[in-house]
Write a protein that holds these residues in place. Sequence first.
Motif, PDB file in Angstrom:
ATOM      1  N   LEU A  10      32.830  36.417  33.781  1.00 11.96           N
ATOM      2  CA  LEU A  10      33.496  35.159  33.496  1.00 11.96           C
ATOM      3  C   LEU A  10      32.678  34.027  34.082  1.00 11.96           C
ATOM      4  O   LEU A  10      32.321  34.058  35.255  1.00 11.96           O
ATOM      5  CB  LEU A  10      34.904  35.135  34.105  1.00 11.96           C
ATOM      6  N   LEU A  11      32.349  33.050  33.242  1.00  6.05           N
ATOM      7  CA  LEU A  11      31.716  31.812  33.678  1.00  6.05           C
ATOM      8  C   LEU A  11      32.758  30.728  33.494  1.00  6.05           C
ATOM      9  O   LEU A  11      33.259  30.542  32.396  1.00  6.05           O
ATOM     10  CB  LEU A  11      30.471  31.506  32.846  1.00  6.05           C
ATOM     11  N   THR A  12      33.093  30.030  34.562  1.00  7.64           N
ATOM     12  CA  THR A  12      34.174  29.059  34.492  1.00  7.64           C
ATOM     13  C   THR A  12      33.796  27.777  35.227  1.00  7.64           C
ATOM     14  O   THR A  12      32.910  27.789  36.081  1.00  7.64           O
ATOM     15  CB  THR A  12      35.478  29.638  35.092  1.00  7.64           C
ATOM     16  N   SER A  13      34.449  26.694  34.882  1.00  9.67           N
ATOM     17  CA  SER A  13      34.179  25.438  35.581  1.00  9.67           C
ATOM     18  C   SER A  13      35.100  25.271  36.781  1.00  9.67           C
ATOM     19  O   SER A  13      34.797  24.523  37.700  1.00  9.67           O
ATOM     20  CB  SER A  13      34.304  24.248  34.629  1.00  9.67           C
ATOM     21  N   THR A  14      36.223  25.953  36.782  1.00  6.31           N
ATOM     22  CA  THR A  14      37.137  25.883  37.928  1.00  6.31           C
ATOM     23  C   THR A  14      37.732  27.254  38.187  1.00  6.31           C
ATOM     24  O   THR A  14      38.088  27.982  37.268  1.00  6.31           O
ATOM     25  CB  THR A  14      38.294  24.896  37.671  1.00  6.31           C
ATOM     26  N   LEU A  15      37.815  27.582  39.458  1.00  6.28           N
ATOM     27  CA  LEU A  15      38.421  28.855  39.841  1.00  6.28           C
ATOM     28  C   LEU A  15      38.698  28.796  41.330  1.00  6.28           C
ATOM     29  O   LEU A  15      37.850  28.337  42.099  1.00  6.28           O
ATOM     30  CB  LEU A  15      37.467  30.019  39.542  1.00  6.28           C
ATOM     31  N   THR A  16      39.864  29.241  41.732  1.00  6.50           N
ATOM     32  CA  THR A  16      40.161  29.292  43.156  1.00  6.50           C
ATOM     33  C   THR A  16      39.893  30.698  43.659  1.00  6.50           C
ATOM     34  O   THR A  16      39.857  31.657  42.891  1.00  6.50           O
ATOM     35  CB  THR A  16      41.634  28.927  43.427  1.00  6.50           C
ATOM     36  N   HIS A  17      39.714  30.820  44.959  1.00  2.00           N
ATOM     37  CA  HIS A  17      39.418  32.123  45.546  1.00  2.00           C
ATOM     38  C   HIS A  17      40.540  33.129  45.258  1.00  2.00           C
ATOM     39  O   HIS A  17      40.283  34.299  45.033  1.00  2.00           O
ATOM     40  CB  HIS A  17      39.182  31.994  47.053  1.00  2.00           C
ATOM     41  N   SER A  18      41.779  32.648  45.229  1.00  2.00           N
ATOM     42  CA  SER A  18      42.902  33.560  44.978  1.00  2.00           C
ATOM     43  C   SER A  18      42.879  34.114  43.550  1.00  2.00           C
ATOM     44  O   SER A  18      43.450  35.164  43.289  1.00  2.00           O
ATOM     45  CB  SER A  18      44.228  32.862  45.262  1.00  2.00           C
ATOM     46  N   ASP A  19      42.222  33.399  42.622  1.00  2.00           N
ATOM     47  CA  ASP A  19      42.126  33.878  41.246  1.00  2.00           C
ATOM     48  C   ASP A  19      41.208  35.090  41.122  1.00  2.00           C
ATOM     49  O   ASP A  19      41.327  35.867  40.180  1.00  2.00           O
ATOM     50  CB  ASP A  19      41.593  32.778  40.321  1.00  2.00           C
ATOM     51  N   SER A  20      40.272  35.257  42.051  1.00  2.00           N
ATOM     52  CA  SER A  20      39.278  36.319  41.920  1.00  2.00           C
ATOM     53  C   SER A  20      39.918  37.709  41.956  1.00  2.00           C
ATOM     54  O   SER A  20      39.511  38.598  41.215  1.00  2.00           O
ATOM     55  CB  SER A  20      38.190  36.193  42.982  1.00  2.00           C
ATOM     56  N   ALA A  21      40.926  37.918  42.794  1.00  2.00           N
ATOM     57  CA  ALA A  21      41.600  39.219  42.844  1.00  2.00           C
ATOM     58  C   ALA A  21      42.264  39.526  41.510  1.00  2.00           C
ATOM     59  O   ALA A  21      42.208  40.653  41.023  1.00  2.00           O
ATOM     60  CB  ALA A  21      42.624  39.246  43.977  1.00  2.00           C
ATOM     61  N   LYS A  22      42.879  38.515  40.913  1.00  4.36           N
ATOM     62  CA  LYS A  22      43.540  38.694  39.620  1.00  4.36           C
ATOM     63  C   LYS A  22      42.512  39.048  38.533  1.00  4.36           C
ATOM     64  O   LYS A  22      42.753  39.908  37.702  1.00  4.36           O
ATOM     65  CB  LYS A  22      44.297  37.427  39.258  1.00  4.36           C
ATOM     66  N   LEU A  23      41.358  38.367  38.577  1.00  6.16           N
ATOM     67  CA  LEU A  23      40.296  38.662  37.608  1.00  6.16           C
ATOM     68  C   LEU A  23      39.806  40.095  37.754  1.00  6.16           C
ATOM     69  O   LEU A  23      39.593  40.794  36.776  1.00  6.16           O
ATOM     70  CB  LEU A  23      39.116  37.701  37.788  1.00  6.16           C
TER      71      LEU A  23
END
Length: 174
Positions: A10-23
Amino acid sequence: QGYQNMKLFLLTSTLTHSDSAKLHQTGFSAYFTKPVTSSDIFDALSIACAPSNDNPNFITKGYITSLAKAPTEAPPVSWPKDMRILVAEDNQINWHVLSAMLKSLGLSSEHAINGQDAINRLKSEPASRPFALLLMDCQMNVMDGYQATRCIREGLAGDKYKDMIIIAQTANVM
């Protein structure tokens, strides 16, 4: 079915650290916050496709940076001798940039000007020299990348390409 071993980045312009576990739970192998360098993508592909079981569960910019501090841990990369890459891109500037990036990685590529042209190229290539990978722009005139990918998966470019690796690319940040 048949895509269980596919690596998703995934290449994204916005992402929080908490989103990484979900990804990671969703099945992604890596994520990067834009801007991403060609070196980051090359390193992530090298790590994800390495034939070892020592690969991390989730590749990030931080993980790649940590490898730069210990270069002996980075897996060696060697591309197949006659690896052929097809790039479906209708914007000439984007095509030249992609071609130069691939060349800097030691890879050569060929150009299709839209999705229909990509399908025609795949159909007409001799079985002895197949394409290994397709970089597909999502938004093109004549036939976009979404429709072309559906056609390829349905076998309209030939059965040998039904399961080929297709990497979507887009300049649409929305």
